[in-house]
Design an enzyme around this catalytic site. Structure first.
Site: not given
Length: 500
Positions: A344, A440
């Site tokens: 991310c 994630h």
């Protein structure tokens, strides 16, 4: 509040990190095992460890605190944004993004949020009532401490909620940090009578040793407060297998845990680190040491893999990364043949440049990236929040979730990390040793994680990661049943329903 009431019980703590999240998760599992339809609830949470959950009314995805995702798992329930209607995600020392019922509602500095809080109580009670419609029991987790009387005005996290929803409270004291008698008695002393009224008693958490040695302590607390004890919970070693919610718990993870691990994974601790529980499945592997490297320390030269974690403020954390000299360490790691994975915000940092023309990430409009991936990121909305499933570039199943601002593109995107819904996701360098992804939770993909470890010459565990989490929840539930007066807690929870 209108409509039929269901039994409910709220655990509040004498401070942060007293173990409320794990206790609620364990009680969720225990009461589920007893045949009840249980739901977790936390009115207000502050954490950058978020998870995705459904917005039931629309079927879209929203955000909740990671602890409520875990508690939903303990209940055997699908996570819902109504389990954590207000989530604060710190972006700076003084300000946070505000997520209400799963959706971003804006940002506010601390003082501004204090003025905003009373306007959020309606959303909190609305979410609570929605859970009542589907539950036999709701277990509520407070935030911080009700003794923070400087924050009492407009409170929605502790006694403000408990009184508005008429939910009985049990106070949790942490004996491991010391001063537990003073913390419980002090909370009783400092609370006004109307805020003491919902409290039905207390329990002690994190006890080490012979519980009988604290009998006089329990009697003293009851003597000063009039509150009965519901039990003393021993130190729960099983809780280390559960995802942690905030950076307070991260402190305990920084020290090396294995002296002779076959693979060292280094994770720089960014100022606004987010979703660091992404690393939990790796840390659970028997031959892997995940070492969280704090500011002022160097990235260890012996690391085989460096993971740049998520962050709530990419550009600010990129600057801090350079101030620590980690950019030089990372280049040296790559030159030695080491591998790098950015998750991310860490993925965004690995690119050539980050553009933020609208100030989405902060006050800096543009920053040079680390240059290890040939991609660039533009910080633009709308925010991407969703659960995903697809195939890695090796053809293995991967699952996870996305919570991010920004769009990333460039030549290295031609070598994607994965394919999600027939679209390329993430990027890989030409030499294959630097990868970036917005996913994630990808380390929880058991087959992919095993293949990753095999590429380092390790076998990898055959046990699914979530099986370990489920086993830990079962073990914690058994410990709580052995050490707490569960019948008394259930009777207190039912008090609320009898008032209908």
């Amino acid at each position: 509040m209108s409509g039929p009431r269901v039994p409910a019980l709220m655990l509040q703590g004498t401070g942060s990190d007293v173990g409320k999240s794990a206790l609620v998760a364990g009680l969720c599992r225990l009461f589920r095992q007893k045949g009840l339809n249980v739901r977790p609830f936390k009115p207000q949470n502050m954490s950058n460890n978020a998870a995705v959950a459904r917005i039931p009314e629309t079927g879209e995805w929203g955000e909740i605190g990671r602890a409520q995702w875990l508690q939903a798992l303990a209940c055997g329930a699908e996570p819902s944004v109504h389990m954590n209607p207000v989530l604060l995600k710190p972006q700076s020392e003084t300000g946070s993004q505000i997520v209400v019922q799963g959706r971003v509602a804006g940002a506010a500095r601390g003082a501004d949020y204090q003025r905003l809080k009373p306007t959020l109580l309606g959303s909190v009670l609305d979410s609570f009532q929605r859970l009542e419609a589907e539950a036999d029991l709701i277990l509520v987790e407070g935030a911080g401490s009700p003794a923070e009387i400087n924050l009492r005005a407009g409170d929605i996290a502790n006694m403000g909620f408990a009184r508005a929803a008429d939910v009985p409270v049990v106070l949790v004291g942490d004996i491991d940090r010391g001063g537990v008698i003073a913390s419980l008695v002090g909370t009783h002393t400092i609370l006004p009578p109307e805020d003491r009224a919902p409290i039905r008693g207390f329990l002690i958490n994190k006890f080490r040793g012979d519980v009988s040695l604290f009998d006089d302590g329990l009697a003293a607390i009851t003597g000063f407060t009039g509150w009965p004890s519901f039990g003393v919970v021993p130190w729960l070693n099983e809780a280390r297998h559960l995802p942690a919610e905030d950076s307070v718990a991260l402190e305990a993870r920084r020290a090396p845990s294995r002296s002779a691990a076959d693979l060292l994974v280094a994770v720089p601790v960014l100022d606004r680190i987010a979703n660091f529980d992404d690393l939990d499945p790796l840390a659970a592997e028997p031959d892997v040491e995940v070492r969280f490297v704090k500011p002022g320390e160097r990235l260890p030269a012996e690391a085989g893999l460096v993971v740049l974690p998520g962050t709530k403020s990419t550009i600010a954390d990129l600057q801090a990364f350079r101030r620590n000299g980690w950019d030089e360490d990372l280049r040296a790691h790559h030159a030695r043949g080491g591998r790098i994975l950015g998750l991310c915000g860490g993925y965004q940092m690995l690119g050539r440049r980050i553009h933020d023309p609208d100030g989405v990430d902060g006050a800096i409009p543009e920053a040079e990236g680390l240059g290890l991936l040939d991609v660039e990121t533009v910080m633009k909305g709308p925010k991407t929040v969703r659960a995903v499933a697809g195939l890695s570039h090796e053809g293995l199943a991967v699952t996870g979730y996305e919570i991010h601002m920004g769009w990333t593109d460039g030549p290295d995107r031609a070598r994607p990390f994965a394919t999600i819904e027939r679209r390329a996701e993430g990027a890989r360098s030409a030499d294959g040793r630097v990868e970036g992804t917005y996913l994630h939770g990808v380390f929880g993909s058991d087959g992919w994680r095993r293949r990753l470890l095999q590429s380092f010459g390790l076998e990898g565990s055959d046990r699914p990661y979530l099986a370990g989490v489920e086993a830990a929840l079962d073990a914690i539930a058994a410990r709580l049943e052995a050490h707490l007066n569960i019948d008394a807690l259930w009777a207190i929870a039912r008090e609320r329903a009898r008032k209908s």
